[in-house]
Write an enzyme that holds these catalytic residues in place. Sequence first.
Site: not given
Ligand SMILES: Nc1ncnc2c1ncn2[C@@H]1O[C@H](COP(=O)(O)OP(=O)(O)O)[C@@H](O)[C@H]1O
Ligand SMILES: [Mg+2]
Length: 1014
Positions: A103-104, A108, A153, A156-157, A383, A385
């Site tokens: 997660s994070g 996403t 995060n 977080s989804s 992800g 957790e």
């Molecule tokens: N390629 C990227 N560029 C800039 N920031 C990113 C990128 N990927 C993730 N982040 C940062 O990380 C945070 C968490 O990413 P996210 O995709 O929501 O994580 P996950 O879905 O894996 O839990 C996002 O809100 C963003 O701020």
């Molecule tokens: Mg996510």
Amino acid sequence: MTLLEGSVGVEDLVLLEPLEQESLIRNLQLRYEKKEIYTYIGNVLVSVNPYQQLPIYDLEFVAKYRDYTFYELKPHIYALANMAYQSLRDRDRDQCILITGESGAGKTEASKLVMSYVAAVCGKGEQVNSVKEQLLQSNPVLEAFGNAKTIRNNNSSRFGKYMDIEFDFKGFPLGGVITNYLLEKSRVVKQLEGERNFHIFYQLLAGADAQLLKALKLERDTGGYAYLNPDTSRVDGMDDDANFKVLQSAMTVIGFSDEEIRQVLEVAALVLKLGNVELINEFQANGVPASGIRDGRGVQEIGELVGLNSVELERALCSRTMETAKEKVVTTLNVIQAQYARDALAKNIYSRLFNWLVNRINESIKVGTGEKRKVMGVLDIYGFEILEDNSFEQFVINYCNEKLQQVFIEMTLKEEQEEYKREGIPWVKVEYFDNGIICNLIEHNQRGILAMLDEECLRPGVVSDSTFLAKLNQLFSKHSHYESKVTQNAQRQYDHSMGLSCFRICHYAGKVTYNVNSFIDKNNDLLFRDLSQAMWKARHPLLRSLFPEGDPKQASLKRPPTAGAQFKSSVTTLMKNLYSKNPNYIRCIKPNEHQQRGHFSFELVSVQAQYLGLLENVRVRRAGYAYRQAYGSFLERYRLLSRSTWPRWNGGDQEGVEKVLGELSMSSEELAFGKTKIFIRSPKTLFYLEEQRRLRLQQLATLIQKTYRGWRCRTHYQLMRKSQIVISSWFRGNMQKKHYRKMKASALLIQAFVRGWKARKNYRKYFRSGAALILSNFIYKSMVQKFLLGLKNDLPSPSILDKKWPSAPYKYFNTANHELQRLFHQWKCKKFRDQLSPKQVEVLREKLCASELFKGKKASYPQSVPIPFHGDYIGLQRNPKLQKLKGGEEGPILMAETVVKVNRGNAKVKAHTWTPTPQPDPEPWLVAGRISSVGSKGEFLLVSEHVIELLTKICRATLDATQMQLPVTVTEEFSVKFKEGSLTVKVIQGPGGGGTGKLSFKKKGSRCLEVTVQ
Ligand SMILES: Nc1ncnc2c1ncn2[C@@H]1O[C@H](COP(=O)(O)OP(=O)(O)O)[C@@H](O)[C@H]1O
Ligand SMILES: [Mg+2]
């Protein structure tokens, strides 16, 4: 750009030296610090969350990665997306993009980048763009309702999402289908410290205008809601207000009506308000604890909001109806139970709303049936957790991640190595951790943890979380990946971190301790029927539709499948789906626990690299071959590179492949010929092949183009030529026509001029100079006409003697008039002559002769004219006495009259008379004698009364007889020769002048005789 040139560290871990865990992490760290967040392991993309916006996602990058193949540019998520999209479009292979990580870690974000890249490159057009927009706009909606701030995060989804994007054969997007997995609904009623509820609640309170808030019966302050964590209402860098606007517009783009949006917000508001329904202890009369609502206003407002009877809602919240086949028993709920019921209701409403939203979006983006589609699936699932207190949700989430890891292992590590064996390629096995055993521990149909949980839920008798734990302990006491207090005790291990109500699973990603509390409950996922029925009774159409089982007619006593079973079956379906597609992996790594940019925790990344099996991945990749393909399809793709296989190849597939590769003189190390497939060791070789193919395609395309252009130019030329001929013939024709027209016009003009000139000439003749003439002629003619007509009417009498003739009216008719007069006279004469008898003619002839002889010569002639010639004045014919005078002469007598003879001797006048006839005689004097006898006695002189007649007759007779004209002289003085001498006779006009013709003779001397005429 070559693979190593100018790169930070190594861009593909396959090239890493030495190949160890540490060097691998250091390489990632080195790259991360230089903001190179993407690294390859072959075609697997490793992405380290930068926690900052990098300038590597703009359109320029899209365009760049679209035009190059995978290994030509720096590692990038676009390169992976491009490879997947091109493979889908050009090789007709369905793709899936598997994004895994904690997660994070950036899953996403990665999924959104993939989608936006594909949207940017996959065709254009109004229709296509609207589909793309709808697909992309589903993200903000699902994020608002399905994402929340967690400690790990901020966005977080809290649900799993798998989205199939569907394309047509050209690679244009048609639509898609979203599948969602298990929303973490417990978050609706309770959040850990430092976490938030789902974004929507904050967005609604911050973004709705006062009017909307009032309509939803909400207040802006987040502190006023029991379901919202009071200490965390704001998230750094997240603008709830703006996001609310984004949400609204996204819903509109997708196709939600305003009414639908309002209803969705009303249901969200209902959840919030439900949290504020405070329940208090009450007691029934018999002392049994019951519950009630502290302040009826909240329930009242909920009732008003969704059209629900507040009393009914209160009853549903505070009591429960137990229904068996025979009877219905209503029991009151104590305050704890009632709170549980309320929270269960809130969670249910929210999760059902979320499902409804997903279905509604699917309705908008779904593709019509009948079209052949290619599919690209993007999986962004929660992800792995590990929380402090892990519950049922973490359990299923981690199970899901375990399964995804299994897919990865199956498809990259296990399957690959097994394939080498199958294909007879020499292979030294690479050891790796196969998590099949953990998956089995959880999902085994009879002996898995989920099966045990279901069994406990369905088992009659006393069932609790602890009986469930006991069962697990009993069943898995010897399992290498299962631990609990009981198993530890049995092995005499002391672990104070393990609670009594906990069990621990050694996941591929680490050990996770789960607390069994509420496992049974959450798995049952039952909502009291009173509550669903109450919701169904609401007049709110959306809310009502979320609880179809509340309809008494639909009521069934059958249990719905448990949450665990549902989840397991949907994961199974997902796995099947993923196995059927060509996988593309994105392994997301979280560099630190604090969402901090630029901070790379070696330990944290080590753990992730380890459980993600990155090292093993590299090893297998390195020892193995980057690329493999069945001979048939390989030959199909590359046979155009060899002259012997292109354009036709009749031999076997493998033979053909050998021919192609042989001609390209590939090193034998790079290739391995399996039983059914060709293996290519390095991506560079594949890239080389692709490049050659591209060039060859270009050549072929050029050839086709050349031929086509030639043909087109030829046909175009022919067409142009034809057209030119047509045009020039038309032009010439036209020119000639014009010329002709001009000539014709000129000729006409000339003609006209000539004719005009002629006409004018004629005209002049006929008009200018002739008019007067014509007029005068006309006038003249009419005058003539008038004159002649007048003459006709006014002709004088036809008597010859009538000499009257009208005078001409105009002087210039005089000549004509005289002529006419003459003609008329002649005509009268002719007429006169014509009616004359021959005798009369004779008389007149004599007269005429007389006239010739005497007219104008003799003064008495005019008096003689009217007197007719008698000839025989004495009646000789009739008187026989006088016949002797005739002297026996035969023939007619010219003349017979009495004349006076002048005596030749004395010149006395003596009348010689014959017996006169009795009838009166106008001329008593007559001379008869023979003229021929003159001479001997001399001449004689006679005086005759009818001298003119006499002479005329003599002349005529002489003329007739001798053709000689007698000379006649008329004179007033002449001499006559007598025998005695000549006598001069003088004729004198008497003084009387009366015209009686009486002569008187007087002798003057002997030789002169004067004759006086009276
Ligand atoms: N390629 C990227 N560029 C800039 N920031 C990113 C990128 N990927 C993730 N982040 C940062 O990380 C945070 C968490 O990413 P996210 O995709 O929501 O994580 P996950 O879905 O894996 O839990 C996002 O809100 C963003 O701020
Ligand atoms: Mg996510």
